[in-house]
Design an enzyme around this catalytic site. Structure first.
Site, PDB file in Angstrom:
ATOM      1  N   GLU A 164      43.769-120.948-106.915  1.00 50.52           N
ATOM      2  CA  GLU A 164      44.971-121.597-107.429  1.00 50.52           C
ATOM      3  C   GLU A 164      46.215-120.775-107.081  1.00 50.52           C
ATOM      4  OE1 GLU A 164      46.334-123.746-111.625  1.00 50.52           O
ATOM      5  OE2 GLU A 164      44.746-122.252-111.614  1.00 50.52           O
ATOM      6  N   LYS A 171      48.967-130.662-110.008  1.00 50.29           N
ATOM      7  CA  LYS A 171      48.074-130.475-111.151  1.00 50.29           C
ATOM      8  C   LYS A 171      48.484-131.411-112.278  1.00 50.29           C
ATOM      9  CE  LYS A 171      45.891-126.692-113.762  1.00 50.29           C
ATOM     10  NZ  LYS A 171      45.867-125.226-113.951  1.00 50.29           N
ATOM     11  N   CYS A 204      41.492-126.122-111.607  1.00 54.27           N
ATOM     12  CA  CYS A 204      41.194-125.182-112.683  1.00 54.27           C
ATOM     13  C   CYS A 204      40.980-125.856-114.035  1.00 54.27           C
ATOM     14  CB  CYS A 204      42.301-124.138-112.772  1.00 54.27           C
ATOM     15  SG  CYS A 204      41.817-122.668-113.730  1.00 54.27           S
ATOM     16  N   PRO A 262      43.985 -88.279-122.106  1.00 48.76           N
ATOM     17  CA  PRO A 262      43.668 -87.281-123.129  1.00 48.76           C
ATOM     18  C   PRO A 262      42.237 -87.515-123.622  1.00 48.76           C
ATOM     19  CG  PRO A 262      45.739 -88.432-123.612  1.00 48.76           C
ATOM     20  CD  PRO A 262      45.024 -89.213-122.549  1.00 48.76           C
ATOM     21  N   LEU A 263      41.336 -86.623-123.284  1.00 48.11           N
ATOM     22  CA  LEU A 263      39.914 -86.791-123.599  1.00 48.11           C
ATOM     23  C   LEU A 263      39.626 -86.107-124.937  1.00 48.11           C
ATOM     24  CD1 LEU A 263      37.504 -88.124-122.189  1.00 48.11           C
ATOM     25  CD2 LEU A 263      36.987 -85.907-121.147  1.00 48.11           C
ATOM     26  N   SER A 264      39.385 -86.904-125.967  1.00 48.82           N
ATOM     27  CA  SER A 264      39.311 -86.376-127.324  1.00 48.82           C
ATOM     28  C   SER A 264      37.928 -85.879-127.726  1.00 48.82           C
ATOM     29  CB  SER A 264      39.736 -87.457-128.321  1.00 48.82           C
ATOM     30  OG  SER A 264      38.768 -88.490-128.367  1.00 48.82           O
ATOM     31  N   GLY A 265      36.914 -86.274-126.999  1.00 47.29           N
ATOM     32  CA  GLY A 265      35.551 -85.996-127.424  1.00 47.29           C
ATOM     33  C   GLY A 265      34.956 -87.105-128.264  1.00 47.29           C
ATOM     34  N   GLY A 266      35.738 -88.193-128.469  1.00 50.42           N
ATOM     35  CA  GLY A 266      35.258 -89.363-129.193  1.00 50.42           C
ATOM     36  C   GLY A 266      34.804 -90.455-128.252  1.00 50.42           C
ATOM     37  N   ILE A 267      34.242 -91.504-128.820  1.00 51.97           N
ATOM     38  CA  ILE A 267      33.579 -92.512-127.993  1.00 51.97           C
ATOM     39  C   ILE A 267      34.572 -93.388-127.225  1.00 51.97           C
ATOM     40  CG2 ILE A 267      33.414 -94.372-129.696  1.00 51.97           C
ATOM     41  CD1 ILE A 267      30.425 -94.637-128.698  1.00 51.97           C
ATOM     42  N   ASP A 268      35.792 -93.589-127.754  1.00 51.78           N
ATOM     43  CA  ASP A 268      36.743 -94.465-127.065  1.00 51.78           C
ATOM     44  C   ASP A 268      37.248 -93.846-125.762  1.00 51.78           C
ATOM     45  OD1 ASP A 268      36.586 -96.511-128.947  1.00 51.78           O
ATOM     46  OD2 ASP A 268      38.105 -95.611-130.215  1.00 51.78           O
ATOM     47  N   SER A 269      37.740 -92.616-125.821  1.00 51.21           N
ATOM     48  CA  SER A 269      38.199 -91.976-124.583  1.00 51.21           C
ATOM     49  C   SER A 269      37.011 -91.700-123.661  1.00 51.21           C
ATOM     50  CB  SER A 269      38.964 -90.692-124.886  1.00 51.21           C
ATOM     51  OG  SER A 269      38.156 -89.762-125.570  1.00 51.21           O
TER      52      SER A 269
END
Length: 710
Positions: free
Chosen positions: A43, A112, A173, A354-361
């Site tokens: 499209e 369309k 579409c 910023p890598l925090s050590g948590g599951i999201d990052s």
């Protein structure tokens, strides 16, 4: 009678008229090389679907005509019927159109009729729907086109194209998704080949809906359905997931990739038209066909079989099983492909998080690693466009560098940083370092206590008071402010490192900052405004915590990353307050007052099922009533709506997130609701309390706080 038909999926880019033209011509060349006689593209492929308000500009229409002129004059488009998409102004109204061209002429223009105008789409803002069904007008062509085609006007409207051997009908579409789709009436009037040019975005667990609709349409009606779709990021929050397909009589004959780094992909099938006619011999279908109103036929003097009643030596394409990805694979592939498009088109040198050590990052970093794996695979397979982009990004445009090792490539373009404070634990610091090492990222480890102390000192000097954490005797206001100081400073420090890390490593350019707030935290407002959730793009902003955990569990084995198990075992924690006398770790779910599984349910009911507080309570009494009392459910619903309302303002500044989930709270595009609410919902909550008091308690475990959620 055998013929070859083709559908394409392209990585188009909004307003990249030159690049879009090149990709269209490349797809046509591939189609012709396969002996195809009909090519269908996505499209609005000429300007790109995601132009948004640029569709209101005359320049966009003008440049689209200029590209169409290039297509009409190209030798590549000769001896093949091509279906291309662009905006066209007809009688001072702009339409989203398909333009059928053949041998340097425009055969017809199909506008369309039914617009996508909810969720992520605002087509009625830009385009007028064609409401004159089965009617055709003459459209006067611009002078630049007349000079090429010799045509003054062409048919414009709801018509079909008749060749010597078949009839082609166009569906765009959204028209496939409407209750009364055009293919029904077209099929009853003898159309045998249906084309659908789409810009359908990716959402977890969504592809099966498209496949089911196409299979159902051709199963009941009979016919050949060519579905072309855009793929990749064309400049906004959406990832278009390709999955082009060719179906006949309810069976899928060919399928394109759902996630790919290739700029152009073409699928084809060799099909017997007589199979369609045999499928349509039922008595009831013939009776309805005889009563159907006719479409105007625009005649095209050609045969799709190339003039041969039978193509000797060509094997007819047989049906196969459609390949679906699991949700975990979709998370691994969709955002990764989006990030590659974002990186190569932004002209930057990599990503920073910023890598925090948590599951999201952790999940965000793992998606970047998945991107590196895809890039390495494409490069080793000889994808010239990927290699060109890779060499430019790493600063070696004229080299022979090949990213054969995803970890090595990750070390060049991905930068992580652990920003610790006195409240950070050794465990999170180690997990961040170990994950960066496992995926090959360039990692920095630092402490921010000096910066935090300096900011607190400024306040103390000005006001003569020093704020304290709650565990040290401070108030709620002090406690929250001290947490937010740490969170917001991480954003400031993060952007500084993103700008200077390449320089510090002897390279040039800068990095894009990645955010890592999941869709549930955004829905609840469990994030600090302008903290490290403020970034350039957020790959997981449309993914629930529940799905992210499943993705991490999948990636641990699929990517051979044993370190990921430690992230699954850890308690989600912001680590922004000191550990108290009880040594209890700060828990996200405890602080939110609800579990992530509950948040997913609240989100779907609020957005997808369109529930206010009262109707949500009614639904949850049915779903949760066997293990929670009506009063307990009422308290959960009221708490969710109150906290959602008081934090809704955060969605006005949220980082652009890759759209992945149907209940995304992103107010910039998808969730158009207020940000200033009467947060106590006095009338609604009173009605809930009244009903809760009247309902019987069906809970088998009165007082239980456990919520069973699939």
């Amino acid at each position: 009678m055998h013929l070859v038909t083709v559908a394409t999926q392209l990585h188009q880019w909004a307003l990249d008229f030159s690049g879009n033209c090149e990709r269209i011509l490349k797809s046509i060349a591939i189609a012709k090389a396969r002996g195809a006689s009909l090519r269908v593209g996505p499209e609005l492929e000429i300007p790109g679907y995601g132009c948004l308000d640029h569709f209101l500009e005359g320049d966009t229409v003008l440049h689209s005509w200029e590209v169409l002129c290039e297509l009409l004059q190209s030798e590549t488009t000769k001896d093949i019927v091509c279906d291309v998409g662009m905006p066209i102004v007809h009688k001072s109204s702009t339409y989203n159109c398909r333009v059928i061209i053949h041998n340097g002429k425009i055969v017809m223009i199909r506008p369309k009729m039914w617009m996508a105008n909810d969720g992520n789409y605002r087509e009625l803002r830009f385009f007028t729907p064609w409401s004159k069904h089965r009617q055709v007008e003459q459209h006067p062509l611009p002078a630049m086109v007349r000079a090429i085609t010799g045509q003054t006007t062409v048919p414009f409207g709801d018509a079909v194209v008749a060749t010597e051997d078949t009839v082609i009908g166009v569906e765009l579409c959204e028209e496939l998704f409407t209750p009364a789709s055009p293919h029904i009436d077209m099929g009853l009037d003898g159309v045998e080949i249906f084309t659908n040019s789409s810009a359908s975005h990716h959402e977890l667990r969504k592809l099966n809906k498209r496949v089911d609709l196409i299979k159902e349409a051709t199963s009941k009606l009979g016919g050949i359905y060519l579905y072309a779709n855009q793929q990749g990021c064309d400049g906004d929050r959406l990832y278009y997931d390709g999955a082009a397909m060719i179906a006949m009589n309810g069976q899928i004959l060919a399928q394109g990739s759902q996630f790919s780094l290739s700029d152009v992909e073409v699928i084809s099938a060799t099909i017997d038209l007589e199979a369609v006619r045999a499928h349509r011999t039922t008595s009831s279908r013939r009776m309805q066909s005889a009563q159907s109103d006719p479409y105007e036929r625009v005649w095209l003097d050609t045969r799709l079989d190339g003039g041969a009643a039978l193509r000797i030596g060509e094997e007819e394409t047989r049906a196969g099983e459609f390949k679906y990805h699991t949700p975990e694979e979709e998370i691994a592939l969709g955002p990764a492909c989006y990030l590659w498009d974002y990186l190569r088109r932004s002209r930057t040198q990599g990503y920073f998080i910023p890598l925090s050590g948590g599951i999201d990052s952790c999940a965000t970093a793992t998606i970047v690693y998945s991107m590196c794996r895809l890039v390495s695979e494409a490069a080793l397979a000889g994808d010239s466009q990927v290699l060109e982009d890779v060499r430019r990004i790493v600063g070696e445009p004229n080299s022979t560098y090949i990213p054969s090792d995803p970890k090595e490539f990750c070390g060049r373009i991905f930068h992580t940083c652990y920003m610790g404070t006195e409240n950070s634990s050794p465990d999170t610091r180690k997990r961040a370092k170990d994950l960066a090492e496992a995926i090959g990222a360039y990692h920095v480890d630092l402490n921010m206590d000096t910066a935090v102390t300096a900011v607190k000192g400024i306040f103390s000097i000005v006001m003569g008071k020093t704020p304290r954490f709650k565990v040290h005797g401070g108030s709620n206001a002090e406690n929250l402010a001290l947490q937010n100081i740490q969170a917001r400073l991480r954003m400031v420090v993060g952007y500084m490192f993103a700008q200077l890390l390449p320089w510090a490593r002897g390279k040039s350019g800068g990095l894009l900052v990645l955010g890592s707030a999941n869709v549930d935290e955004s829905l609840r407002g469990y994030l600090t405004k302008y903290d490290c959730s403020s970034a350039d793009v957020n790959p997981i902003g449309g993914i629930s915590k529940t799905d992210l955990k499943r993705f991490i569990s999948y990636a641990e084995k699929a990517f051979d990353l044993p370190i990921l198990q430690s992230f699954l075992d850890a308690i989600p924690s912001a680590e922004l307050i000191p550990i108290g006398a009880d040594n209890a770790v700060q828990s996200d779910e405890v602080e939110m007052g609800m579990t992530y599984d509950e948040l997913s349910v609240f989100g779907r009911l609020r957005k997808v099922e369109k529930c206010g507080p009262y109707s949500m309570f009614g639904k949850l009494v049915q779903e949760w009533g066997t293990f929670l009392s009506p009063t307990q459910i009422a308290e959960k619903v009221k708490h969710f709506f109150f906290t959602h309302a008081i934090n809704r303002h955060k969605m006005t500044t949220i980082t652009p997130a890759v759209h992945m989930e149907s209940y995304s709270p992103d107010d910039n595009r998808f969730d158009l609701r207020p940000f200033l609410y009467p947060a106590r919902f006095d009338h609604q909550f009173h009605r809930i309390d009244t009903l809760a008091a009247q309902l019987p308690n069906r809970a088998t475990q009165p007082g239980s706080e456990k919520t069973k959620v699939d």
